[in-house]
Scaffold this motif. Structure first.
Motif, PDB file in Angstrom:
ATOM      1  N   LEU A 239       0.811  -1.213   0.000  1.00  0.00           N
ATOM      2  CA  LEU A 239       0.000   0.000   0.000  1.00  0.00           C
ATOM      3  C   LEU A 239       0.848   1.268   0.000  1.00  0.00           C
ATOM      4  N   LEU A 240       2.180   1.127   0.116  1.00  0.00           N
ATOM      5  CA  LEU A 240       3.100   2.263   0.150  1.00  0.00           C
ATOM      6  C   LEU A 240       2.737   3.240   1.263  1.00  0.00           C
ATOM      7  N   ASP A 241       2.312   2.680   2.393  1.00  0.00           N
ATOM      8  CA  ASP A 241       1.951   3.483   3.563  1.00  0.00           C
ATOM      9  C   ASP A 241       2.449   2.726   4.784  1.00  0.00           C
ATOM     10  N   LYS A 242       3.547   3.198   5.369  1.00  0.00           N
ATOM     11  CA  LYS A 242       4.184   2.424   6.434  1.00  0.00           C
ATOM     12  C   LYS A 242       3.300   2.273   7.660  1.00  0.00           C
ATOM     13  N   GLN A 243       2.522   3.304   8.005  1.00  0.00           N
ATOM     14  CA  GLN A 243       1.712   3.221   9.212  1.00  0.00           C
ATOM     15  C   GLN A 243       0.601   2.191   9.072  1.00  0.00           C
ATOM     16  N   THR A 260       6.709  -7.069   4.237  1.00  0.00           N
ATOM     17  CA  THR A 260       6.548  -5.737   3.690  1.00  0.00           C
ATOM     18  C   THR A 260       6.607  -5.767   2.162  1.00  0.00           C
ATOM     19  N   GLY A 261       5.664  -5.051   1.585  1.00  0.00           N
ATOM     20  CA  GLY A 261       5.680  -4.807   0.148  1.00  0.00           C
ATOM     21  C   GLY A 261       5.810  -3.324  -0.122  1.00  0.00           C
ATOM     22  N   ASP A 262       6.303  -2.586   0.886  1.00  0.00           N
ATOM     23  CA  ASP A 262       6.404  -1.133   0.808  1.00  0.00           C
ATOM     24  C   ASP A 262       7.759  -0.732   0.234  1.00  0.00           C
ATOM     25  N   ASP A 263       7.777  -0.432  -1.040  1.00  0.00           N
ATOM     26  CA  ASP A 263       9.022  -0.098  -1.725  1.00  0.00           C
ATOM     27  C   ASP A 263       9.454   1.338  -1.468  1.00  0.00           C
ATOM     28  N   PHE A 264       8.735   2.045  -0.592  1.00  0.00           N
ATOM     29  CA  PHE A 264       9.121   3.396  -0.182  1.00  0.00           C
ATOM     30  C   PHE A 264       9.787   3.405   1.192  1.00  0.00           C
ATOM     31  N   ASN A 265       9.384   2.496   2.080  1.00  0.00           N
ATOM     32  CA  ASN A 265       9.776   2.575   3.494  1.00  0.00           C
ATOM     33  C   ASN A 265      10.321   1.250   4.026  1.00  0.00           C
ATOM     34  N   TYR A 266      10.904   0.446   3.161  1.00  0.00           N
ATOM     35  CA  TYR A 266      11.271  -0.916   3.535  1.00  0.00           C
ATOM     36  C   TYR A 266      12.329  -0.981   4.631  1.00  0.00           C
ATOM     37  N   ALA A 267      13.263  -0.057   4.662  1.00  0.00           N
ATOM     38  CA  ALA A 267      14.361  -0.153   5.632  1.00  0.00           C
ATOM     39  C   ALA A 267      13.837  -0.112   7.066  1.00  0.00           C
ATOM     40  N   GLU A 268      13.022   0.895   7.378  1.00  0.00           N
ATOM     41  CA  GLU A 268      12.538   1.000   8.762  1.00  0.00           C
ATOM     42  C   GLU A 268      11.523  -0.084   9.103  1.00  0.00           C
ATOM     43  N   LEU A 269      10.769  -0.559   8.108  1.00  0.00           N
ATOM     44  CA  LEU A 269       9.797  -1.618   8.374  1.00  0.00           C
ATOM     45  C   LEU A 269      10.480  -2.953   8.627  1.00  0.00           C
ATOM     46  N   ILE A 270      11.556  -3.227   7.905  1.00  0.00           N
ATOM     47  CA  ILE A 270      12.320  -4.457   8.131  1.00  0.00           C
ATOM     48  C   ILE A 270      13.043  -4.395   9.467  1.00  0.00           C
ATOM     49  N   GLU A 271      13.622  -3.254   9.800  1.00  0.00           N
ATOM     50  CA  GLU A 271      14.266  -3.122  11.107  1.00  0.00           C
ATOM     51  C   GLU A 271      13.253  -3.352  12.218  1.00  0.00           C
ATOM     52  N   GLY A 272      12.091  -2.730  12.097  1.00  0.00           N
ATOM     53  CA  GLY A 272      11.046  -2.920  13.079  1.00  0.00           C
ATOM     54  C   GLY A 272      11.177  -2.042  14.300  1.00  0.00           C
ATOM     55  N   ASP A 273      10.387  -2.376  15.323  1.00  0.00           N
ATOM     56  CA  ASP A 273      10.377  -1.617  16.568  1.00  0.00           C
ATOM     57  C   ASP A 273      10.230  -2.593  17.736  1.00  0.00           C
ATOM     58  N   ARG A 274       9.955  -2.086  18.890  1.00  0.00           N
ATOM     59  CA  ARG A 274       9.878  -2.936  20.071  1.00  0.00           C
ATOM     60  C   ARG A 274       8.745  -3.951  19.983  1.00  0.00           C
ATOM     61  N   GLU A 275       7.752  -3.664  19.152  1.00  0.00           N
ATOM     62  CA  GLU A 275       6.587  -4.541  19.056  1.00  0.00           C
ATOM     63  C   GLU A 275       6.667  -5.523  17.895  1.00  0.00           C
ATOM     64  N   GLY A 276       7.696  -5.430  17.083  1.00  0.00           N
ATOM     65  CA  GLY A 276       7.817  -6.387  15.989  1.00  0.00           C
ATOM     66  C   GLY A 276       8.477  -5.796  14.764  1.00  0.00           C
ATOM     67  N   LEU A 311      21.373   0.831   3.126  1.00  0.00           N
ATOM     68  CA  LEU A 311      20.061   0.936   2.471  1.00  0.00           C
ATOM     69  C   LEU A 311      19.615   2.371   2.225  1.00  0.00           C
ATOM     70  N   ALA A 312      20.070   3.316   3.040  1.00  0.00           N
ATOM     71  CA  ALA A 312      19.576   4.691   2.922  1.00  0.00           C
ATOM     72  C   ALA A 312      19.678   5.249   1.500  1.00  0.00           C
ATOM     73  N   PRO A 313      20.821   5.113   0.804  1.00  0.00           N
ATOM     74  CA  PRO A 313      20.872   5.670  -0.554  1.00  0.00           C
ATOM     75  C   PRO A 313      20.083   4.887  -1.590  1.00  0.00           C
ATOM     76  N   THR A 314      19.593   3.683  -1.228  1.00  0.00           N
ATOM     77  CA  THR A 314      18.753   2.933  -2.177  1.00  0.00           C
ATOM     78  C   THR A 314      17.307   3.414  -2.145  1.00  0.00           C
ATOM     79  N   VAL A 315      16.911   4.086  -1.065  1.00  0.00           N
ATOM     80  CA  VAL A 315      15.517   4.488  -0.935  1.00  0.00           C
ATOM     81  C   VAL A 315      15.114   5.535  -1.971  1.00  0.00           C
ATOM     82  N   PRO A 316      15.903   6.604  -2.219  1.00  0.00           N
ATOM     83  CA  PRO A 316      15.521   7.531  -3.295  1.00  0.00           C
ATOM     84  C   PRO A 316      15.419   6.834  -4.657  1.00  0.00           C
ATOM     85  N   LEU A 317      16.306   5.887  -4.904  1.00  0.00           N
ATOM     86  CA  LEU A 317      16.230   5.119  -6.150  1.00  0.00           C
ATOM     87  C   LEU A 317      14.912   4.354  -6.219  1.00  0.00           C
ATOM     88  N   SER A 318      14.567   3.656  -5.148  1.00  0.00           N
ATOM     89  CA  SER A 318      13.336   2.878  -5.137  1.00  0.00           C
ATOM     90  C   SER A 318      12.106   3.758  -5.301  1.00  0.00           C
TER      91      SER A 318
END
Length: 395
Positions: A239-243, A260-276, A311-318
């Protein structure tokens, strides 16, 4: 071998100002050619297909695939530690790749995977051999799903249950989605990955799950997943919407993964947070595989700083590759494969190489260089100059 002459690594690229400006490439990053270590996330790369440019078939009518080059690219992905998400939208499913060709692709990929230690894949089963019409019955949609699921299982692959244009066209409400998915999930042999592909990827899927509002649609999808959790390995949300992805991830039943199928925000979604965290099933991994493999290896080693630095410089490319109209992202993915020598031509199934313009390709070139993803600068410059010449430009 002598270092390439600096002048040979400078090219004139077009700009939105309708001019050509010099661009000098950086040195490519030395990403490992093989996975450096095991990942601590499941990571699927949705893989493209390589067209056969010498086929006599008309590309708008019947797909022609270079099977050797197509399978060679999958070996490249397996070597970097990825699973292959086969016969998905990245492979132009529904945009040039028909069901008979998709099934042949699955069979060939399964056979190839058996020759590669540790290789794994899952394959798309949908209803794309059934033309979407509002007068279809749910029985028609169920039969189409059953046919493809049975064929994928017989080929020896786990299933990714793709969204159905036919169901979107004929469903009257959420209860119809519950009926169709319930019937299919009751029959599959092994747990599947359910793919929720948003309308930005495929306008024909607008209103999926019976609601135009994604929040209400999510409630329907979650109810289906909870009822059939034993048959659901995970859900891939595009959905290209991380939230929205995070909200759904936190509500999944225990044991059901978020891919994740979010090609805009994949780095932070893969890293995750305290809840998953999210595992990954991404089309952009096709284009950035060396960097993504190195980043995932760093994450597996506990080096989150290196993970984000890579991954950071790959995000603008994606984000550029997947910019609206997002459904044309496959063109950028194949362009990257050609630029990096994974195939000898920039021809696509269905003639989809024409879906983007030269300014788009020029920006991919710049952003790929910034991400360290042009592995042979001399080859890339030569190929980009060739593409520019086709457009009447002298790079």
């Amino acid at each position: 071998m002598d270092a390439p002459d600096k002048l040979s690594l400078t090219i004139r690229l077009p700009t939105e100002a309708r001019s050509l400006e010099p661009f000098t490439l950086s040195a490519p990053r030395a990403f490992p050619a093989r996975a450096a270590r095991a990942f601590n996330r499941i990571a699927f790369a949705a893989a493209h297909v390589v067209a056969d440019p010498l086929s006599a078939r008309d590309p708008w009518v019947e797909p022609a695939i270079d099977w050797d080059a197509t399978i060679a690219f999958r070996r490249h992905l397996w070597g970097l530690g990825f699973g292959v998400a086969e016969a998905m939208d990245t492979a132009q499913r529904g945009m040039g790749l028909d069901w008979p060709s998709a099934l042949e692709l699955v069979r060939r990929s399964v056979a190839a995977s058996r020759e590669v230690p540790g290789a794994f894949l899952a394959s798309g089963a949908g209803t794309d051999h059934l033309a979407p019409r509002p007068d279809l019955s749910l029985a028609d949609v169920i039969a189409a799903y059953e046919e493809q699921c049975a064929a994928i299982e017989a080929a020896g692959s786990p299933i990714i249950l793709m969204a159905s244009r036919a169901l979107a066209a004929c469903a009257r409400g959420p209860e119809d989605y519950a009926q169709v998915y319930g019937r299919i999930l009751a029959q599959v042999r092994e747990p599947v990955i359910i793919h929720w592909l948003g309308e930005m990827f495929d306008p024909a899927l607008a209103g999926y799950w019976g609601h135009a509002d994604h929040g209400r649609a999510m409630e329907v999808a979650l109810a289906i997943i909870r009822e059939h959790a034993a048959k659901v390995d995970g859900v891939k949300v595009s959905l290209l919407d991380k939230q929205k992805e995070i909200d759904m991830r936190r509500r999944l039943p225990a044991g059901v993964r978020m891919y994740t199928g979010d090609d805009f925000n994949y780095a932070e979604l893969i890293e995750g947070d305290r809840e998953g965290y999210s595992d990954a099933l991404l089309g952009i991994f096709d284009a950035i595989a060396p960097a993504a493999s190195a980043a995932l290896a760093a994450l597996g080693a506990g080096d989150r700083k290196a993970f984000h630095e890579i991954l950071a410089p790959t995000v603008p490319l994606s984000r550029h590759v997947f910019r609206a109209p997002t459904r044309f992202y496959k063109t950028g993915v194949v362009f990257m494969a050609w630029l990096n020598g994974h195939q000898e031509h920039f021809v696509m199934v269905g003639g989809q190489q024409s879906a983007r313009g030269i300014l788009h390709f020029a920006e991919i070139f710049r952003l790929a260089d910034a991400a360290g993803l042009i592995r042979d600068p001399e080859l890339a410059v030569a190929r980009m100059k060739h593409l520019l010449a086709i457009h009447g430009l002298q790079g």
